[in-house]
Design a protein around this motif. Structure first.
Motif, PDB file in Angstrom:
ATOM      1  N   CYS A  34       0.837  -1.203   0.000  1.00  0.00           N
ATOM      2  CA  CYS A  34       0.000   0.000   0.000  1.00  0.00           C
ATOM      3  C   CYS A  34       0.869   1.249   0.000  1.00  0.00           C
ATOM      4  CB  CYS A  34      -0.929   0.006   1.207  1.00  0.00           C
ATOM      5  SG  CYS A  34      -2.057   1.428   1.150  1.00  0.00           S
ATOM      6  N   CYS A  36      -0.429   4.410   0.042  1.00  0.00           N
ATOM      7  CA  CYS A  36      -1.181   5.585   0.480  1.00  0.00           C
ATOM      8  C   CYS A  36      -0.307   6.442   1.395  1.00  0.00           C
ATOM      9  CB  CYS A  36      -2.480   5.179   1.174  1.00  0.00           C
ATOM     10  SG  CYS A  36      -2.320   4.721   2.913  1.00  0.00           S
ATOM     11  N   CYS A  39       0.291   5.084   4.969  1.00  0.00           N
ATOM     12  CA  CYS A  39       1.248   3.979   5.043  1.00  0.00           C
ATOM     13  C   CYS A  39       2.667   4.469   4.791  1.00  0.00           C
ATOM     14  CB  CYS A  39       0.877   2.890   4.049  1.00  0.00           C
ATOM     15  SG  CYS A  39      -0.553   1.908   4.561  1.00  0.00           S
ATOM     16  N   ARG A  76      -3.630   1.931  13.968  1.00  0.00           N
ATOM     17  CA  ARG A  76      -2.367   1.290  13.625  1.00  0.00           C
ATOM     18  C   ARG A  76      -1.638   0.879  14.894  1.00  0.00           C
ATOM     19  NH1 ARG A  76      -0.592   2.442   8.148  1.00  0.00           N
ATOM     20  NH2 ARG A  76      -2.305   3.500   7.111  1.00  0.00           N
ATOM     21  N   PRO A 144      -5.210  -1.948   3.159  1.00  0.00           N
ATOM     22  CA  PRO A 144      -4.674  -1.830   4.511  1.00  0.00           C
ATOM     23  C   PRO A 144      -4.560  -0.401   4.999  1.00  0.00           C
ATOM     24  CG  PRO A 144      -2.913  -2.362   3.007  1.00  0.00           C
ATOM     25  CD  PRO A 144      -4.174  -2.318   2.199  1.00  0.00           C
ATOM     26  N   GLY A 145      -4.909   0.545   4.175  1.00  0.00           N
ATOM     27  CA  GLY A 145      -4.823   1.912   4.689  1.00  0.00           C
ATOM     28  C   GLY A 145      -5.828   2.829   4.048  1.00  0.00           C
TER      29      GLY A 145
HETATM   30 ZN   LIG Z   1      -2.101   2.470   2.996  1.00  0.00          ZN
END
Ligand SMILES: [Zn+2]
Ligand SMILES: [Zn+2]
Length: 146
Positions: A34, A36, A39, A76, A144-145
């Motif tokens: 990921c 993003c 992340c 997180r 995941p983000g």
């Molecule tokens: Zn991410």
């Protein structure tokens, strides 16, 4: 259908200093990369995350574990002692993303896709390994983000 052994250890890992250790007692998802912004900030590059069912992640040491609420929908997990990135957990989902670099030894899993590539840094090329590249999150993958 009760014959499946969900308690078999599929992997284990830890943070850099050992103040967080875990076992995964179920299947590990292929790794999603990921890119993003969250992340990138939290890992220092980008997130390579496997994932497991929440109930399959067993913390065998959690004295260092801290949580940071990074968005309205997720938090997180990291080590408050050494700073390692460890987990990403969305509210109301049955799985938890696990930073693949924290797993010990051979994992038996492979990379699957790159997501949020619109936010990748200009100093690397996410498409270099030939895996699918998604500008945002892929339709079939769990981001995941966000
Ligand atoms: Zn991410
Ligand atoms: Zn640590």
């Amino acid at each position: 259908m009760g014959s499946e052994t969900s308690s078999e250890k599929q992997g284990e890992g830890s943070c850099l200093c050992g103040a967080v250790r875990y076992e995964v007692r179920g299947p590990l998802r292929p790794v999603i990369y990921c890119h993003c912004q969250q992340c990138r900030k939290s890992t220092g590059h980008y997130m390579a995350a496997t994932a497991a069912a929440r109930e399959d992640l067993v913390l065998t040491e959690d004295r260092g574990l801290k949580w940071y609420r990074s968005s309205d929908v997720a938090r997180r997990g990291f080590c408050g002692t050494c700073g390692s990135t460890l987990f990403w957990e969305a509210d109301n989902r049955g799985h938890i993303a696990i930073a693949a670099g924290t797993l010990d030894g051979a994992t038996g899993i492979k990379g699957e896709a790159h997501i949020y590539c619109d936010f990748a840094g200009d100093y690397y090329n996410p498409a270099k390994d030939g895996l699918p590249v998604h500008r945002a999150h892929g339709a079939s993958v769990m981001p995941p983000g966000d």
